[in-house]
Design a protein around this motif. Structure first.
Motif, PDB file in Angstrom:
ATOM      1  N   GLY A 165      -7.341   1.230   0.695  1.00  0.00           N
ATOM      2  CA  GLY A 165      -7.286   1.557   2.114  1.00  0.00           C
ATOM      3  C   GLY A 165      -6.024   1.140   2.831  1.00  0.00           C
ATOM      4  O   GLY A 165      -5.868   1.436   4.028  1.00  0.00           O
ATOM      5  N   ALA A 166      -5.112   0.460   2.156  1.00  0.00           N
ATOM      6  CA  ALA A 166      -3.855   0.083   2.794  1.00  0.00           C
ATOM      7  C   ALA A 166      -3.058   1.343   3.156  1.00  0.00           C
ATOM      8  O   ALA A 166      -3.150   2.372   2.475  1.00  0.00           O
ATOM      9  CB  ALA A 166      -3.032  -0.816   1.873  1.00  0.00           C
ATOM     10  N   VAL A 167      -2.273   1.241   4.220  1.00  0.00           N
ATOM     11  CA  VAL A 167      -1.560   2.410   4.746  1.00  0.00           C
ATOM     12  C   VAL A 167      -0.057   2.161   4.732  1.00  0.00           C
ATOM     13  O   VAL A 167       0.413   1.088   5.138  1.00  0.00           O
ATOM     14  CB  VAL A 167      -2.032   2.736   6.181  1.00  0.00           C
ATOM     15  CG1 VAL A 167      -1.201   3.861   6.788  1.00  0.00           C
ATOM     16  CG2 VAL A 167      -3.512   3.107   6.180  1.00  0.00           C
ATOM     17  N   TYR A 168       0.680   3.174   4.275  1.00  0.00           N
ATOM     18  CA  TYR A 168       2.146   3.158   4.286  1.00  0.00           C
ATOM     19  C   TYR A 168       2.605   4.446   4.942  1.00  0.00           C
ATOM     20  O   TYR A 168       2.291   5.543   4.469  1.00  0.00           O
ATOM     21  CB  TYR A 168       2.681   3.068   2.857  1.00  0.00           C
ATOM     22  CG  TYR A 168       4.184   3.170   2.720  1.00  0.00           C
ATOM     23  CD1 TYR A 168       4.998   2.051   2.824  1.00  0.00           C
ATOM     24  CD2 TYR A 168       4.798   4.398   2.468  1.00  0.00           C
ATOM     25  CE1 TYR A 168       6.377   2.140   2.686  1.00  0.00           C
ATOM     26  CE2 TYR A 168       6.176   4.500   2.320  1.00  0.00           C
ATOM     27  CZ  TYR A 168       6.962   3.379   2.432  1.00  0.00           C
ATOM     28  OH  TYR A 168       8.333   3.479   2.302  1.00  0.00           O
ATOM     29  N   ARG A 169       3.295   4.321   6.051  1.00  0.00           N
ATOM     30  CA  ARG A 169       3.811   5.474   6.796  1.00  0.00           C
ATOM     31  C   ARG A 169       2.717   6.525   7.025  1.00  0.00           C
ATOM     32  O   ARG A 169       2.895   7.717   6.736  1.00  0.00           O
ATOM     33  CB  ARG A 169       5.022   6.072   6.095  1.00  0.00           C
ATOM     34  CG  ARG A 169       6.172   5.069   5.956  1.00  0.00           C
ATOM     35  CD  ARG A 169       7.507   5.706   5.711  1.00  0.00           C
ATOM     36  NE  ARG A 169       8.550   4.690   5.618  1.00  0.00           N
ATOM     37  CZ  ARG A 169       9.858   4.959   5.638  1.00  0.00           C
ATOM     38  NH1 ARG A 169      10.264   6.217   5.743  1.00  0.00           N
ATOM     39  NH2 ARG A 169      10.732   3.977   5.553  1.00  0.00           N
ATOM     40  N   LYS A 170       1.593   6.060   7.517  1.00  0.00           N
ATOM     41  CA  LYS A 170       0.455   6.883   7.966  1.00  0.00           C
ATOM     42  C   LYS A 170      -0.315   7.552   6.825  1.00  0.00           C
ATOM     43  O   LYS A 170      -1.181   8.389   7.076  1.00  0.00           O
ATOM     44  CB  LYS A 170       0.912   7.936   8.983  1.00  0.00           C
ATOM     45  CG  LYS A 170       1.517   7.330  10.250  1.00  0.00           C
ATOM     46  CD  LYS A 170       1.913   8.408  11.246  1.00  0.00           C
ATOM     47  CE  LYS A 170       2.498   7.768  12.511  1.00  0.00           C
ATOM     48  NZ  LYS A 170       2.882   8.788  13.518  1.00  0.00           N
ATOM     49  N   LYS A 171      -0.011   7.174   5.589  1.00  0.00           N
ATOM     50  CA  LYS A 171      -0.775   7.683   4.446  1.00  0.00           C
ATOM     51  C   LYS A 171      -1.329   6.505   3.659  1.00  0.00           C
ATOM     52  O   LYS A 171      -0.683   5.457   3.542  1.00  0.00           O
ATOM     53  CB  LYS A 171       0.113   8.536   3.534  1.00  0.00           C
ATOM     54  CG  LYS A 171       0.541   9.866   4.119  1.00  0.00           C
ATOM     55  CD  LYS A 171       1.464  10.608   3.152  1.00  0.00           C
ATOM     56  CE  LYS A 171       0.787  10.919   1.829  1.00  0.00           C
ATOM     57  NZ  LYS A 171       1.681  11.648   0.897  1.00  0.00           N
ATOM     58  N   ARG A 172      -2.516   6.679   3.093  1.00  0.00           N
ATOM     59  CA  ARG A 172      -3.107   5.607   2.300  1.00  0.00           C
ATOM     60  C   ARG A 172      -2.381   5.460   0.966  1.00  0.00           C
ATOM     61  O   ARG A 172      -1.976   6.459   0.346  1.00  0.00           O
ATOM     62  CB  ARG A 172      -4.589   5.883   2.053  1.00  0.00           C
ATOM     63  CG  ARG A 172      -5.454   5.649   3.302  1.00  0.00           C
ATOM     64  CD  ARG A 172      -6.900   5.411   2.941  1.00  0.00           C
ATOM     65  NE  ARG A 172      -7.659   5.010   4.118  1.00  0.00           N
ATOM     66  CZ  ARG A 172      -8.483   5.808   4.792  1.00  0.00           C
ATOM     67  NH1 ARG A 172      -8.662   7.054   4.387  1.00  0.00           N
ATOM     68  NH2 ARG A 172      -9.137   5.361   5.844  1.00  0.00           N
ATOM     69  N   VAL A 173      -2.211   4.227   0.537  1.00  0.00           N
ATOM     70  CA  VAL A 173      -1.629   4.005  -0.779  1.00  0.00           C
ATOM     71  C   VAL A 173      -2.544   4.664  -1.810  1.00  0.00           C
ATOM     72  O   VAL A 173      -3.751   4.784  -1.623  1.00  0.00           O
ATOM     73  CB  VAL A 173      -1.439   2.511  -1.090  1.00  0.00           C
ATOM     74  CG1 VAL A 173      -0.543   1.860  -0.057  1.00  0.00           C
ATOM     75  CG2 VAL A 173      -2.759   1.781  -1.183  1.00  0.00           C
ATOM     76  N   GLU A 279       7.562  -2.860   7.948  1.00  0.00           N
ATOM     77  CA  GLU A 279       7.446  -1.918   9.064  1.00  0.00           C
ATOM     78  C   GLU A 279       6.726  -0.645   8.622  1.00  0.00           C
ATOM     79  O   GLU A 279       6.897  -0.173   7.490  1.00  0.00           O
ATOM     80  CB  GLU A 279       8.839  -1.577   9.602  1.00  0.00           C
ATOM     81  CG  GLU A 279       8.826  -0.782  10.893  1.00  0.00           C
ATOM     82  CD  GLU A 279      10.222  -0.532  11.445  1.00  0.00           C
ATOM     83  OE1 GLU A 279      10.326   0.161  12.479  1.00  0.00           O
ATOM     84  OE2 GLU A 279      11.195  -1.035  10.843  1.00  0.00           O
ATOM     85  N   ASN A 280       5.936  -0.090   9.517  1.00  0.00           N
ATOM     86  CA  ASN A 280       5.189   1.150   9.255  1.00  0.00           C
ATOM     87  C   ASN A 280       4.167   1.005   8.135  1.00  0.00           C
ATOM     88  O   ASN A 280       3.909   1.953   7.390  1.00  0.00           O
ATOM     89  CB  ASN A 280       6.138   2.318   8.931  1.00  0.00           C
ATOM     90  CG  ASN A 280       7.015   2.694  10.115  1.00  0.00           C
ATOM     91  OD1 ASN A 280       6.533   2.745  11.251  1.00  0.00           O
ATOM     92  ND2 ASN A 280       8.289   2.935   9.863  1.00  0.00           N
ATOM     93  N   THR A 281       3.587  -0.180   8.005  1.00  0.00           N
ATOM     94  CA  THR A 281       2.526  -0.389   7.022  1.00  0.00           C
ATOM     95  C   THR A 281       1.311  -1.008   7.698  1.00  0.00           C
ATOM     96  O   THR A 281       1.410  -1.594   8.775  1.00  0.00           O
ATOM     97  CB  THR A 281       2.958  -1.311   5.868  1.00  0.00           C
ATOM     98  OG1 THR A 281       3.151  -2.644   6.368  1.00  0.00           O
ATOM     99  CG2 THR A 281       4.209  -0.811   5.192  1.00  0.00           C
ATOM    100  N   LYS A 282       0.186  -0.877   7.026  1.00  0.00           N
ATOM    101  CA  LYS A 282      -1.055  -1.504   7.470  1.00  0.00           C
ATOM    102  C   LYS A 282      -1.677  -2.172   6.249  1.00  0.00           C
ATOM    103  O   LYS A 282      -2.483  -1.586   5.537  1.00  0.00           O
ATOM    104  CB  LYS A 282      -2.002  -0.463   8.066  1.00  0.00           C
ATOM    105  CG  LYS A 282      -3.187  -1.047   8.802  1.00  0.00           C
ATOM    106  CD  LYS A 282      -3.991   0.050   9.489  1.00  0.00           C
ATOM    107  CE  LYS A 282      -5.178  -0.540  10.239  1.00  0.00           C
ATOM    108  NZ  LYS A 282      -5.964   0.528  10.927  1.00  0.00           N
ATOM    109  N   PRO A 283      -1.287  -3.422   5.972  1.00  0.00           N
ATOM    110  CA  PRO A 283      -1.844  -4.127   4.824  1.00  0.00           C
ATOM    111  C   PRO A 283      -3.338  -4.400   5.013  1.00  0.00           C
ATOM    112  O   PRO A 283      -3.845  -4.421   6.137  1.00  0.00           O
ATOM    113  CB  PRO A 283      -1.051  -5.437   4.801  1.00  0.00           C
ATOM    114  CG  PRO A 283       0.150  -5.196   5.650  1.00  0.00           C
ATOM    115  CD  PRO A 283      -0.277  -4.212   6.681  1.00  0.00           C
ATOM    116  N   VAL A 284      -4.029  -4.628   3.880  1.00  0.00           N
ATOM    117  CA  VAL A 284      -5.477  -4.855   3.950  1.00  0.00           C
ATOM    118  C   VAL A 284      -5.882  -6.245   3.456  1.00  0.00           C
ATOM    119  O   VAL A 284      -7.068  -6.533   3.362  1.00  0.00           O
ATOM    120  CB  VAL A 284      -6.254  -3.765   3.183  1.00  0.00           C
ATOM    121  CG1 VAL A 284      -6.121  -2.428   3.891  1.00  0.00           C
ATOM    122  CG2 VAL A 284      -5.797  -3.667   1.729  1.00  0.00           C
TER     123      VAL A 284
END
Length: 368
Positions: A165-173, A279-284
């Motif tokens: 579910g982690a996100v990188y530049r608005k897409k999930r890894v 930057e531009n990430t959403k770690p989980v």
């Protein structure tokens, strides 16, 4: 002292979803469709959709996912595969099992993921693939990696075992490489009740190849086109995962909130380095890992205060006995070696309370 803050608490999560999980398992038991049943197909479809890809192949565990993905992509003897020395051995082990050569690249000292600026110098005519690892749930910097892959015609296999579910530049890894590999080990953000794993991809030919390799090299029963292995996601684990998949985003958001509180409370702690977010990430935050000067002295002191901790990972891979044959000495990858002696994993799970986090941080600040 009695443990006041466990490192992980799977029981509390189970109690919250007990009815759904028990009913899902019961349906599988009553159907007797234990292998390749409807529950497995449903999870594969749902997880592919969640990752933003076309296909998912369930396998027995995350290690098999890596090995099967490499094999299905044609990686083998004489080839080289680039990855990081700061990961669990399953990443490099899968490369060796295909008889390809492991080539390490040092880490970025801020993100702890592979240093994209150092990859190109390790590429040779024998290089066939790169395995970036989304370590601790922090997305690797995929854009420059994909640019190198295009330039040198390399395959990309994402090791997303810690990054559901982690996100990188608005897409999930999991949606960037030729394939991505997940572990559903019980302690993962999306964890089964035993070993389980999956490979996700947009390539239907790769799906067919992985499925065949994981079922003794057969597309149809007893028609073995090649030699393979036995690696399948059983229906009970798939049923559990389908229940948990409905909650993964909520749980990940709680992990992120916990991480933010840790970071805020520890920002002034002397000698403590908290995680960096690209930057531009959403770690989980599968793990919340700090660096600390006196790690080995701090661990038993925290235990005396009832705080459980972990080390992920105590050695850079190239210094393990298993890789002595590579001839790599201490100093070969200084950044990975440095953090291996400083990493300390703090308790992290969605149900962790603010008061528990405050207690952990207050205790650390009193001891460092």
């Amino acid at each position: 002292m009695e443990t006041r803050v466990p490192f992980l608490d799977l029981k509390i999560q189970y109690q919250q979803i007990k009815r759904e999980v028990d009913e899902a398992i019961q349906r599988v038991v009553e159907s007797c469709a234990f292998i390749k049943g409807p529950a497995t197909r449903d999870f594969e479809n749902n997880f592919a959709q969640y990752c933003g890809v076309d296909y998912c192949v369930g396998v027995a565990n995350g290690s098999d996912a890596l090995y099967l993905a490499l094999g299905a992509l044609g990686i083998g003897e004489g080839d080289e595969v680039i990855t990081t020395p700061d990961t669990f051995i399953a990443t490099s082990e899968a490369i060796s099992l295909t008889r390809a050569k492991v080539v390490f690249v040092d880490i970025n000292p801020q993100t702890y993921n592979i240093d994209v600026a150092k990859i190109e110098q390790k590429i040779t005519p024998r290089t066939k693939a790169i395995i970036p690892v989304h370590l601790f749930g922090q997305p690797a910097d995929m854009v420059p990696i994909l640019e190198l892959a295009k330039k040198y015609r390399l395959k990309i296999i994402e090791d997303a075992a810690q990054a559901h579910g982690a996100v990188y530049r608005k897409k999930r890894v999991g949606s960037f490489g030729d394939a991505a590999c997940f572990s559903f080990y019980p302690g993962k953000n999306l964890g089964a009740y035993g070993d389980a794993g999956a490979v996700v991809t947009n390539d239907p030919a790769l799906v067919e190849r992985i499925s065949m390799l994981g079922d003794h090299g057969a597309k149809k029963k007893y028609i073995h086109e090649i030699e393979g292995v036995n690696s399948r996601l059983d229906s009970i684990q798939a049923a559990v995962l389908s229940v948990k998949l409905k909650y993964i985003d909520e749980w990940n958001e709680k992990r992120r909130n916990n991480a933010q509180l840790y970071t805020e409370l520890l920002k002034d702690a002397p000698g403590v380095i908290t995680p960096f977010e690209l930057e531009n990430t959403k770690p989980v935050y599968h793990l919340y890992v700090i660096q600390v000067d006196n790690r080995d002295e701090l661990i038993p002191k925290l235990a005396e205060h009832g705080i459980a901790t972990g080390i992920h990972y105590p050695f850079a891979l190239h210094l393990l006995p298993a890789y002595q044959h590579l001839g790599l000495k201490e100093g070969a990858y200084p950044e990975a070696e440095k953090v291996a002696g400083r990493f300390l994993s703090l308790p992290m799970y969605p149900e962790l309370s603010e008061s528990q986090i405050e207690y952990v941080c207050d205790t650390i600040k009193s001891l460092v």
